[in-house]
Enzyme design. Structure first.
Site, PDB file in Angstrom:
ATOM      1  N   GLN A   1      -5.475   3.104  18.611  1.00 38.01           N
ATOM      2  CA  GLN A   1      -6.474   2.998  17.565  1.00 38.01           C
ATOM      3  C   GLN A   1      -7.422   1.848  17.875  1.00 38.01           C
ATOM      4  O   GLN A   1      -6.940   0.776  18.261  1.00 38.01           O
ATOM      5  CB  GLN A   1      -5.801   2.770  16.198  1.00 38.01           C
ATOM      6  CG  GLN A   1      -5.086   3.994  15.701  1.00 38.01           C
ATOM      7  CD  GLN A   1      -4.549   3.847  14.282  1.00 38.01           C
ATOM      8  OE1 GLN A   1      -3.900   4.746  13.779  1.00 38.01           O
ATOM      9  NE2 GLN A   1      -4.783   2.728  13.630  1.00 38.01           N
TER      10      GLN A   1
ATOM     11  N   ASN B   1       0.806  -1.226   0.000  1.00 43.46           N
ATOM     12  CA  ASN B   1       0.000   0.000   0.000  1.00 43.46           C
ATOM     13  C   ASN B   1       0.842   1.281   0.000  1.00 43.46           C
ATOM     14  O   ASN B   1       0.374   2.332   0.410  1.00 43.46           O
ATOM     15  CB  ASN B   1      -0.996   0.001   1.167  1.00 43.46           C
ATOM     16  CG  ASN B   1      -0.337  -0.231   2.513  1.00 43.46           C
ATOM     17  OD1 ASN B   1       0.883  -0.121   2.648  1.00 43.46           O
ATOM     18  ND2 ASN B   1      -1.139  -0.530   3.525  1.00 43.46           N
TER      19      ASN B   1
ATOM     20  N   ARG C   1       2.898   6.731  12.060  1.00 40.22           N
ATOM     21  CA  ARG C   1       2.298   6.184  13.276  1.00 40.22           C
ATOM     22  C   ARG C   1       2.064   7.316  14.266  1.00 40.22           C
ATOM     23  O   ARG C   1       2.926   8.194  14.438  1.00 40.22           O
ATOM     24  CB  ARG C   1       3.194   5.109  13.917  1.00 40.22           C
ATOM     25  CG  ARG C   1       3.228   3.785  13.159  1.00 40.22           C
ATOM     26  CD  ARG C   1       1.881   3.081  13.154  1.00 40.22           C
ATOM     27  NE  ARG C   1       1.885   1.815  12.446  1.00 40.22           N
ATOM     28  CZ  ARG C   1       1.550   1.651  11.171  1.00 40.22           C
ATOM     29  NH1 ARG C   1       1.195   2.701  10.443  1.00 40.22           N
ATOM     30  NH2 ARG C   1       1.542   0.443  10.624  1.00 40.22           N
TER      31      ARG C   1
ATOM     32  N   HIS D   1      -7.780   5.811  10.334  1.00 41.56           N
ATOM     33  CA  HIS D   1      -6.638   5.213   9.613  1.00 41.56           C
ATOM     34  C   HIS D   1      -7.127   4.590   8.309  1.00 41.56           C
ATOM     35  O   HIS D   1      -7.555   3.450   8.257  1.00 41.56           O
ATOM     36  CB  HIS D   1      -5.981   4.163  10.509  1.00 41.56           C
ATOM     37  CG  HIS D   1      -4.614   3.771  10.049  1.00 41.56           C
ATOM     38  ND1 HIS D   1      -3.777   2.986  10.805  1.00 41.56           N
ATOM     39  CD2 HIS D   1      -3.929   4.039   8.912  1.00 41.56           C
ATOM     40  CE1 HIS D   1      -2.639   2.798  10.161  1.00 41.56           C
ATOM     41  NE2 HIS D   1      -2.719   3.413   9.005  1.00 41.56           N
TER      42      HIS D   1
END
Length: 372
Positions: free
Chosen positions: A307, A140, A278, A326
Site C-alpha cells: 500500500q 476503529n 490485510r 484503505h
C-alpha cells in the site's frame, strides 16, 4: 555472574519503555489530504491534520515532523530515522518499519500505530531491540465492521453494475438481476472473531443469516448464543459451507498467504469474499485468477499489498470486484478516536506511565498473543 547477565538483558528490554527526560523528536507518517484537508475541521488523520497534536507537542518543547514520504533511502522519513525518539504510523498509509530501519534508529524508544494493526512493523525485530509497540485498540472496530457489512450487501445485491449503468446512461435490469440475491438465509463465515469479527456477526444477526466463525479462541458461550453464531474449529471444513466469507484475522507469519490457490479451491463455487483485514493474507494472483474463472463470484475489500497499491495491481482489473483504497478504518469518527488514543499514550509515555494493557503489541521483548 548469571544474575548480572540476566539483569543486563532485562535492562535492555525495559530501557525504552518510558521517555527519558528532555525534548523528544516525534515523526508521524500519514496520508496527504491536499485540497480535501480544509473541507472538514475534524479531518485529523492526514498530514495536514497531524492528529491535532502539533500545538500540544510543540508547546511542551518537543519536535514534531509529519510527512507522507515514506519509501526508499531518500525519503523524508529515512532522513529522520537515525535520531527520532517516537515514530507514529498508520495502517492506511503504512510506513514499513523494517529490521534495517530499526537498526539505524539509535534513539528510537516508541512505535505507535494511529489505528489498529501493526503488521507494517517488523515486530520480532522491535521486540529484540527492546522497543515498545502500541496501537489504539478498539479505535476503529465499529468503522471496519460497518464497512464489511456494506461490502457484503454490495456484492450480494450486485450493486456496482447497476451504479455503472446509471452513470453511463444505460438501462439493463437483466444484466444486474441475473446474479443479485437476498442476504437472508445465506451462510456467512468469518475467519477471525476478535473485536471486529464479533461486531460484524452482531450486525448480521437481524438479516437472518446462518452465521459461522473460525478463530483460535471460542467465544464466550453466552455471547455465542446471543449472536447465534456457530464455532468452526477446522477452517477448511467451514469454507465449503459458506456463501460469503469475511476475513477478520490479523496478518501474522501463520496467516500470510493463508488464502492461496489451494485454499480458495476449497471454497464453494460462486463464493463472495470480503477482506478488510490485510491484503497479504490473500495470494494476490490466486484471488485474481479465481475471480476471472468465476470460482469467486465477487471480491471486495480495502486492503492491498503493498500500500498504496501500484497501478498495475491485478486486483484493479479483475472482474466482479468492489475494491477501494484503505478507507474503512479512517472515517472522521475513527480518526478522532485514534488521534485521542495516540495523544493519551504519548502523554503517558512522557510521564513514565503504563499504557492500557490491550494497546501493547510489543512490551518488554514480548509480542501480544494475536501476533505470536
Amino acid at each position: 555472574m548469571a544474575g548480572a547477565a540476566t539483569s543486563a538483558i532485562k535492562s535492555v528490554l525495559t530501557r525504552h519503555l518510558h521517555a527519558s527526560p528532555g525534548s523528544k523528536k516525534i515523526v508521524g507518517v500519514f496520508y496527504k489530504a491536499n485540497e480535501y484537508a480544509a473541507l472538514n475541521p475534524n479531518f485529523v488523520g492526514c498530514v495536514e491534520g497531524a492528529l491535532g497534536i502539533r500545538d500540544w507537542l510543540e508547546s511542551q518543547g518537543h519536535q514534531y515532523i509529519v510527512t507522507d514520504d515514506k519509501e526508499g533511502p531518500n525519503s523524508e522519513l529515512e532522513k529522520h530515522i537515525p535520531d527520532l525518539h517516537v515514530l507514529i504510523t498508520t495502517p492506511f498509509h503504512p510506513a514499513y518499519v523494517t529490521a534495517e530501519r530499526i537498526k539505524k534508529a539509535k534513539n528510537l524508544q516508541l512505535l505507535l500505530t494511529a489505528g489498529i494493526g501493526s503488521d507494517h512493523i517488523d515486530l520480532p525485530a522491535a521486540a529484540a531491540a527492546g522497543l515498545t509497540v502500541a496501537e489504539v485498540t478498539g479505535s476503529n472496530v465499529v468503522s471496519v465492521a460497518e464497512d464489511e457489512l456494506m461490502r457484503i450487501l454490495i456484492l450480494v445485491r450486485n450493486f456496482l453494475p447497476g451504479y455503472h449503468q446509471a452513470i453511463s446512461g444505460e438501462w439493463n435490469v437483466a444484466a444486474i438481476a441475473h446474479r443479485a440475491y437476498d442476504l437472508e438465509g445465506k451462510t456467512v463465515g468469518t475467519v477471525g472473531a476478535g473485536r471486529i469479527g464479533k461486531l460484524l456477526l452482531q450486525r448480521l444477526k437481524p438479516f437472518n443469516c446462518n452465521l459461522l466463525y473460525h478463530d483460535r479462541l471460542k467465544m464466550d458461550a453466552e455471547l455465542e448464543n446471543q449472536i447465534g453464531a456457530k464455532f468452526e474449529e477446522d477452517l477448511d471444513a467451514m469454507l465449503p459451507k459458506c456463501d460469503i466469507i469475511v476475513i477478520n484475522t490479523p496478518l501474522t507469519d501463520k496467516t500470510r498467504g493463508l488464502f492461496d490457490k489451494d485454499r480458495i479451491a476449497k471454497c464453494k463455487k460462486g463464493v463472495l469474499i470480503v477482506n478488510n483485514a490485510r491484503g497479504a493474507i490473500m495470494d494476490t494472483q490466486a484471488v485474481a485468477d479465481a475471480c476471472s474463472s468465476g470460482h469467486v463470484a465477487g471480491y471486495s475489500g480495502d486492503v492491498w499489498f503493498p500500500q498504496p497499491a501500484p497501478k498495475d495491481h491485478p486486483w484493479r482489473y479483475m472482474p466482479n470486484h468492489a475494491m477501494t483504497p484503505h478507507i474503512s478504518g479512517t472515517t472522521i469518527d475513527a480518526q478522532l478516536r485514534y488521534a485521542a488514543g495516540t495523544k493519551d499514550m504519548l502523554e503517558r509515555y512522557f510521564k513514565g506511565e503504563e499504557f492500557p494493557p490491550q494497546n501493547y503489541i510489543v512490551k518488554e521483548g514480548k509480542l501480544a498473543s494475536q501476533y505470536q
